[in-house]
Scaffold this active site. Structure first.
Site, PDB file in Angstrom:
ATOM      1  N   MET A 110      -0.354   4.282  -3.939  1.00 34.46           N
ATOM      2  CA  MET A 110       0.272   5.518  -4.209  1.00 34.46           C
ATOM      3  C   MET A 110       1.446   5.336  -5.058  1.00 34.46           C
ATOM      4  O   MET A 110       2.584   5.539  -4.465  1.00 34.46           O
ATOM      5  CB  MET A 110       0.839   6.015  -2.723  1.00 34.46           C
ATOM      6  N   CYS A 111       1.311   5.498  -6.342  1.00 31.09           N
ATOM      7  CA  CYS A 111       2.241   5.896  -7.185  1.00 31.09           C
ATOM      8  C   CYS A 111       2.825   4.842  -7.957  1.00 31.09           C
ATOM      9  O   CYS A 111       3.094   3.460  -7.504  1.00 31.09           O
ATOM     10  CB  CYS A 111       3.445   6.647  -6.224  1.00 31.09           C
ATOM     11  N   THR A 112       3.664   5.166  -9.079  1.00 35.51           N
ATOM     12  CA  THR A 112       4.479   4.340  -9.814  1.00 35.51           C
ATOM     13  C   THR A 112       5.679   5.193 -10.232  1.00 35.51           C
ATOM     14  O   THR A 112       5.445   6.268 -10.396  1.00 35.51           O
ATOM     15  CB  THR A 112       3.650   4.241 -11.170  1.00 35.51           C
ATOM     16  N   ARG A 157       0.288  -2.543 -11.759  1.00 37.68           N
ATOM     17  CA  ARG A 157       0.652  -1.496 -12.493  1.00 37.68           C
ATOM     18  C   ARG A 157       2.253  -1.836 -12.714  1.00 37.68           C
ATOM     19  O   ARG A 157       2.465  -1.432 -13.705  1.00 37.68           O
ATOM     20  CB  ARG A 157       0.634  -0.237 -11.664  1.00 37.68           C
TER      21      ARG A 157
END
Length: 323
Positions: A1-3, A208
């Site tokens: 969930m997310c960067t 990521r």
């Protein structure tokens, strides 16, 4: 969930970018403006933490029950990212007031102007966090990133019931798992390899982290304004996960549903939905965030496409009950 990234402009100002990767494309999102002087409760608990907001803010809500990302009028940005390793301890065995993890990011936006202030307050936390179960049966565990107008940065993680704080303006990148110190160690190895030779290419969080760190260092520092905003958003777009991709067993490996930018100095909060064709933004300088003002917002991915400056399109919304 997310960067999450912190982009520095040519004039040494800062923009925090964040991509929301999540495995529930039907989840409801809204951009909400919360005024100063608003009385808050940490959730529906007998011993819930209470506070009154010192700063007005704009944030993106999930499920009408959580503040996942936002910026306050002092320029502080808070981002809550999914963190499978989180362990906050057993709130039922503590005498401290309880705050839901869904309210944790908002607590910072409501109470602090700078990262340093927030970090100092968290040296001895005045509360214990509860992570309720989501509809998919998983606990809503998260770690928090903070950034401010000076470019200062902090990452807050609870591991084995203890809070770990990573505080430095060098921490310009964050993803999900593993723990932040392990992310830094993995990235150190790839810096030796050299991103111009090879970068890890999967959509998992550690890969990521490495890719976006290289992209952030390689992107020029454009002058403040449209070019800097475009550069920061281009990095967020380049690290996004295409719609439809997911790993059902790992919610932190999911499609990117939206991307946000917090322009700390210009006090502008941008958001781009992956399911709509345009960027829109809220200018905090134009909002009435005074005590007594109403809570206002706009639904993301609703019947109308949002684009451009939507500050004057925000309409009254109900009070949020934090999950």
């Amino acid at each position: 969930m997310c960067t999450r990234i912190i982009y520095q402009t040519q004039s040494e100002k800062f923009i925090t970018g964040r991509g929301m990767d999540w495995n529930d494309p039907t989840s409801k999102f809204a951009v909400i403006a919360m005024p100063r002087g608003y009385k808050q409760s940490g959730g529906n608990y007998p011993n819930a933490l209470t506070w009154t907001s010192k700063y007005g803010s704009v944030f993106t809500s999930m499920y009408d029950a959580a503040s996942s990302d936002g910026m306050n009028e002092a320029g502080l940005v808070a981002n809550a990212l999914y963190f499978a390793e989180a362990d906050y301890g057993d709130y039922t065995k503590s005498d401290k007031p309880v705050i839901s993890v869904g309210a944790w990011a908002q607590y910072f936006l409501d109470n602090f102007a700078t990262v340093a202030e927030a970090v100092e307050a968290m040296r001895e936390p005045a509360f214990i966090i509860c992570a309720p179960l989501l509809a998919n049966g998983r606990p809503a565990t998260a770690h928090i990133s903070l950034s401010d107008e000076s470019g200062d940065s902090a990452i807050l993680e609870y591991i084995d019931g203890e809070l770990t704080i990573h505080h430095s303006n060098e921490y310009t990148v964050m993803t999900n798992s593993p723990t932040f110190d392990e992310q830094l160690a993995i990235n150190k190895y790839w810096k030796l390899v050299g991103g111009n030779r090879m970068l890890p290419g999967t959509i998992n969080a550690a890969d990521r982290f490495v890719r976006v760190d290289y992209l952030l260092e390689s992107t020029p520092k454009f002058e403040d304004g449209k070019m800097a905003t475009a550069a920061a958003m281009s990095i967020m777009r380049s690290i996004g996960v295409p719609l439809g991709m997911e790993d059902p067993d790992h919610p932190n490996i999911s499609a990117t549903l939206w991307r946000s930018l917090g322009d700390h100095s210009n006090k502008t909060y941008y958001l781009e939905s992956s399911r709509q064709p345009a960027l829109f933004w809220v200018d905090l300088n134009k909002l009435d965030l005074s005590e007594g003002a109403s809570i206002k917002g706009i639904v993301v991915d609703g019947p109308e496409n949002q684009f451009g400056d939507v500050t004057n399109q925000l309409t009254p919304m109900d009070t949020i009950t934090w999950m």
